[in-house]
Write a protein that holds these residues in place. Structure first.
Motif: not given
Length: 179
Positions: A114-136
Motif C-alpha cells: 500500500r503506497l502513500a500515493s493517491p489511488d485515483g486515475y488522475a494521479q496514475l503517474g504518481e502511483k506508477v513512480v511510487a511503485a517503481l521507486a518501492w520496487s527499486v
C-alpha cells in the motif's frame, strides 16, 4: 518462496475464496486476516534476493476480486516463487495507493504493497513512480515488469525473451509490448 516475519518458508494460496497461507514444508493452510473486502495480509513478507523478474501489478482499493482472478490465473499457472522459468526466478506484487502520506515506509504484506500515493486515475503517474521507486528500493531483481490487473502476463515467454538478451541489451532494456 517468500518468508513470513517468523522466517517460515511459505506460498500464498487461495481456496474457495478464502485466503490462506500455506507452508512449503507443511500442507496445512494457516488462515490470515483476509476477507473478501480487503485481501491485505497482516503478515509482512520479504522477497527472494535472486529474482530475475519482478512483476509489479498496479491495482486499487476495492479490487480484491480482480486480484483473486490473477492469483487463480497466470500467477498460479506459472508457479510464482516455486522455481525458475527459463532459468529465472520470478515473483510479483500488487500495488495499491491511498495509504496516506503519514504512513511509514510501506511493507509488502502478503502480496500487496500500500503506497502513500493517491489511488485515483488522475494521479496514475504518481502511483506508477511510487511503485517503481518501492520496487527499486526493496526488490533485488534483474528486471521489473509493470503491468495492470487487466493484463495476462505470460511469464514463460517473458523470461525466455529476457534470458535471450545479451548483457549490453539487457543493461539498457526499456521495452513495451513483448508478445
Amino acid at each position: 518462496t517468500r518468508q513470513c516475519a517468523e522466517t517460515v518458508p511459505c506460498v500464498l494460496a487461495c481456496a474457495t475464496g478464502a485466503h490462506t497461507f500455506k507452508s512449503v514444508n507443511d500442507e496445512s493452510p494457516m488462515p490470515l486476516a483476509w476477507d473478501a473486502s480487503d485481501d491485505t495480509s497482516i503478515v509482512a513478507h520479504t522477497l527472494r534476493d535472486d529474482l530475475g523478474l519482478f512483476v509489479l501489478v498496479l491495482s486499487a482499493q476495492g479490487r480484491a476480486a480482480a486480484r483473486d482472478t490473477l492469483r487463480q490465473s497466470w500467477i498460479r499457472i506459472f508457479g510464482r516463487g516455486s522455481g525458475a522459468v527459463h532459468g529465472m526466478r520470478w515473483d510479483y506484487g500488487f500495488f495499491l495507493g491511498g495509504a496516506g502520506a503519514a504512513s511509514p515506509a510501506p511493507l509488502m504484506r502478503g502480496d500487496i504493497v500500500r503506497l502513500a500515493s493517491p489511488d485515483g486515475y488522475a494521479q496514475l503517474g504518481e502511483k506508477v513512480v511510487a511503485a517503481l521507486a518501492w520496487s527499486v528500493a526493496h526488490v533485488k531483481s534483474r528486471f521489473i515488469l509493470k503491468c495492470d490487473e487487466d493484463s495476462f502476463v505470460h511469464v514463460a515467454k517473458i523470461n525466455e525473451y529476457l534470458a535471450g538478451l545479451g548483457a549490453a541489451a539487457a543493461a539498457a532494456l526499456y521495452a513495451g509490448q513483448v508478445v
